[in-house]
Design a protein around this motif. Structure first.
Motif, PDB file in Angstrom:
ATOM      1  N   LEU A  52       0.867  -1.173   0.000  1.00 57.71           N
ATOM      2  CA  LEU A  52       0.000   0.000   0.000  1.00 57.71           C
ATOM      3  C   LEU A  52       0.907   1.226   0.000  1.00 57.71           C
ATOM      4  N   ASN A  53       0.699   2.117  -0.964  1.00 63.45           N
ATOM      5  CA  ASN A  53       1.528   3.313  -1.126  1.00 63.45           C
ATOM      6  C   ASN A  53       3.014   2.957  -1.186  1.00 63.45           C
ATOM      7  N   ASP A  54       3.332   1.932  -1.949  1.00 62.51           N
ATOM      8  CA  ASP A  54       4.694   1.467  -2.199  1.00 62.51           C
ATOM      9  C   ASP A  54       5.410   0.941  -0.947  1.00 62.51           C
ATOM     10  N   THR A  55       4.637   0.612   0.083  1.00 54.72           N
ATOM     11  CA  THR A  55       5.189   0.024   1.304  1.00 54.72           C
ATOM     12  C   THR A  55       4.575  -1.354   1.495  1.00 54.72           C
ATOM     13  N   VAL A  56       5.425  -2.360   1.663  1.00 52.23           N
ATOM     14  CA  VAL A  56       4.934  -3.723   1.879  1.00 52.23           C
ATOM     15  C   VAL A  56       4.268  -3.791   3.244  1.00 52.23           C
ATOM     16  N   ARG A  57       3.000  -4.214   3.255  1.00 55.62           N
ATOM     17  CA  ARG A  57       2.224  -4.318   4.499  1.00 55.62           C
ATOM     18  C   ARG A  57       2.157  -5.763   5.006  1.00 55.62           C
ATOM     19  N   THR A  58       2.125  -6.716   4.051  1.00 54.89           N
ATOM     20  CA  THR A  58       1.981  -8.122   4.426  1.00 54.89           C
ATOM     21  C   THR A  58       2.751  -8.987   3.454  1.00 54.89           C
ATOM     22  N   LYS A  59       3.408 -10.020   3.993  1.00 51.59           N
ATOM     23  CA  LYS A  59       4.042 -11.048   3.163  1.00 51.59           C
ATOM     24  C   LYS A  59       3.331 -12.350   3.473  1.00 51.59           C
ATOM     25  N   PHE A  60       3.017 -13.097   2.412  1.00 50.95           N
ATOM     26  CA  PHE A  60       2.307 -14.357   2.614  1.00 50.95           C
ATOM     27  C   PHE A  60       2.544 -15.277   1.437  1.00 50.95           C
ATOM     28  N   MET A  61       2.170 -16.516   1.596  1.00 51.55           N
ATOM     29  CA  MET A  61       2.257 -17.502   0.512  1.00 51.55           C
ATOM     30  C   MET A  61       1.061 -18.426   0.635  1.00 51.55           C
ATOM     31  N   GLU A  62       0.257 -18.474  -0.412  1.00 52.89           N
ATOM     32  CA  GLU A  62      -0.883 -19.378  -0.453  1.00 52.89           C
ATOM     33  C   GLU A  62      -0.362 -20.793  -0.668  1.00 52.89           C
ATOM     34  N   ALA A  63      -0.735 -21.710   0.194  1.00 54.84           N
ATOM     35  CA  ALA A  63      -0.246 -23.094   0.110  1.00 54.84           C
ATOM     36  C   ALA A  63      -0.584 -23.735  -1.233  1.00 54.84           C
ATOM     37  N   CYS A  64      -1.716 -23.361  -1.804  1.00 47.71           N
ATOM     38  CA  CYS A  64      -2.135 -23.969  -3.064  1.00 47.71           C
ATOM     39  C   CYS A  64      -1.238 -23.572  -4.240  1.00 47.71           C
ATOM     40  N   LEU A  65      -0.463 -22.509  -4.084  1.00 45.66           N
ATOM     41  CA  LEU A  65       0.402 -22.043  -5.170  1.00 45.66           C
ATOM     42  C   LEU A  65       1.805 -22.634  -5.131  1.00 45.66           C
ATOM     43  N   THR A  66       2.160 -23.314  -4.063  1.00 39.48           N
ATOM     44  CA  THR A  66       3.525 -23.805  -3.921  1.00 39.48           C
ATOM     45  C   THR A  66       3.901 -24.845  -4.963  1.00 39.48           C
ATOM     46  N   ASP A  67       2.907 -25.559  -5.496  1.00 37.26           N
ATOM     47  CA  ASP A  67       3.216 -26.576  -6.505  1.00 37.26           C
ATOM     48  C   ASP A  67       2.741 -26.193  -7.912  1.00 37.26           C
ATOM     49  N   ASP A  68       2.307 -24.953  -8.104  1.00 35.80           N
ATOM     50  CA  ASP A  68       1.927 -24.473  -9.437  1.00 35.80           C
ATOM     51  C   ASP A  68       3.178 -24.084 -10.216  1.00 35.80           C
ATOM     52  N   ARG A  69       3.128 -24.233 -11.542  1.00 34.70           N
ATOM     53  CA  ARG A  69       4.255 -23.898 -12.400  1.00 34.70           C
ATOM     54  C   ARG A  69       3.779 -22.990 -13.529  1.00 34.70           C
ATOM     55  N   PHE A  70       4.661 -22.076 -13.936  1.00 37.96           N
ATOM     56  CA  PHE A  70       4.365 -21.090 -14.964  1.00 37.96           C
ATOM     57  C   PHE A  70       5.461 -21.191 -16.013  1.00 37.96           C
ATOM     58  N   MET A 114      -2.963 -15.237 -15.025  1.00 38.66           N
ATOM     59  CA  MET A 114      -2.670 -15.730 -13.686  1.00 38.66           C
ATOM     60  C   MET A 114      -4.003 -16.200 -13.117  1.00 38.66           C
ATOM     61  N   PRO A 115      -4.298 -17.506 -13.254  1.00 38.90           N
ATOM     62  CA  PRO A 115      -5.628 -18.019 -12.911  1.00 38.90           C
ATOM     63  C   PRO A 115      -6.132 -17.666 -11.512  1.00 38.90           C
ATOM     64  N   ILE A 116      -5.247 -17.473 -10.556  1.00 38.02           N
ATOM     65  CA  ILE A 116      -5.713 -17.133  -9.207  1.00 38.02           C
ATOM     66  C   ILE A 116      -6.375 -15.755  -9.168  1.00 38.02           C
ATOM     67  N   PHE A 117      -6.016 -14.868 -10.107  1.00 38.88           N
ATOM     68  CA  PHE A 117      -6.605 -13.532 -10.153  1.00 38.88           C
ATOM     69  C   PHE A 117      -7.752 -13.441 -11.140  1.00 38.88           C
ATOM     70  N   ASP A 118      -7.569 -14.009 -12.334  1.00 43.60           N
ATOM     71  CA  ASP A 118      -8.549 -13.843 -13.396  1.00 43.60           C
ATOM     72  C   ASP A 118      -8.244 -14.839 -14.508  1.00 43.60           C
ATOM     73  N   GLU A 119      -9.245 -15.160 -15.306  1.00 43.56           N
ATOM     74  CA  GLU A 119      -9.032 -16.044 -16.452  1.00 43.56           C
ATOM     75  C   GLU A 119      -8.472 -15.302 -17.654  1.00 43.56           C
ATOM     76  N   GLY A 120      -8.541 -13.979 -17.617  1.00 45.58           N
ATOM     77  CA  GLY A 120      -8.052 -13.177 -18.735  1.00 45.58           C
ATOM     78  C   GLY A 120      -6.599 -12.764 -18.555  1.00 45.58           C
ATOM     79  N   VAL A 121      -6.076 -12.128 -19.581  1.00 43.15           N
ATOM     80  CA  VAL A 121      -4.698 -11.654 -19.567  1.00 43.15           C
ATOM     81  C   VAL A 121      -4.619 -10.384 -18.719  1.00 43.15           C
ATOM     82  N   LEU A 122      -3.613 -10.316 -17.855  1.00 44.68           N
ATOM     83  CA  LEU A 122      -3.422  -9.170 -16.965  1.00 44.68           C
ATOM     84  C   LEU A 122      -2.054  -8.531 -17.195  1.00 44.68           C
ATOM     85  N   PRO A 123      -1.967  -7.210 -17.011  1.00 41.80           N
ATOM     86  CA  PRO A 123      -0.666  -6.543 -17.142  1.00 41.80           C
ATOM     87  C   PRO A 123       0.055  -6.496 -15.796  1.00 41.80           C
TER      88      PRO A 123
END
Length: 158
Positions: A52-70, A114-123
């Motif tokens: 938020l406002n170029d300051t990191v507020r939270t760091k996290f990792m969704e467990a479901c993404l640990t085995d996804d590949r791009f 990025m399927p976790i955000f949307d099915e469409g193309v994102l910038p």
């Protein structure tokens, strides 16, 4: 006489240009090769940050993404695949999503699905891009004050 001099000047200029020609070989963009490698490159997510406002507020990792590949391909079609691992992030998540990707040097933007955000193309704004590390930022509002930063690591896994 003028016509003869003009003819000689044009003939000499043509010979000089023809004699100095050099074969140009286009080189691929270095930055896009960092994303895709020579033929393809596979990435995995290592960390999410909420900023938020170029300051990191939270760091996290969704467990479901640990085995996804791009996987980014360096072919002319710029194919792109996301592979969901065993841990699904949402009901109905596709095991394999195929699309295309683009990279724009002028504004450091990587567009992809990025399927976790949307099915469409994102910038995504490219914050960091190295051989083994990539940090992308997805802005969530029009003012670009709120964002997710996604940290990727290169992986040899398929």
């Amino acid at each position: 006489m003028r016509a003869l001099i003009l003819y000689i000047v044009v003939a000499v200029a043509a010979c000089v240009v023809a004699g100095c020609s050099e074969e140009l070989t286009p080189t691929p963009y270095t930055l896009s090769k960092l994303v895709s490698g020579e033929t393809s490159k596979t990435w995995k997510i290592s960390l999410f940050e909420y900023a938020l406002n170029d300051t990191v507020r939270t760091k996290f990792m969704e467990a479901c993404l640990t085995d996804d590949r791009f996987k980014f391909y360096a072919n002319t079609e710029r194919l792109y695949e996301t592979t969901a691992g065993r841990q699904l992030c949402f009901e109905g998540e596709q095991a394999l999503t195929s699309s295309t990707w683009t990279f724009t040097n002028s504004n450091a933007t990587l567009t992809m699905v990025m399927p976790i955000f949307d099915e469409g193309v994102l910038p995504f704004f490219v914050r960091e891009l190295k051989e083994n590390k990539m940090v992308l930022e997805l802005f969530l509002d029009q003012e670009n004050t709120e964002s997710y930063r996604i940290h990727f690591e290169k992986t040899d896994e398929e």
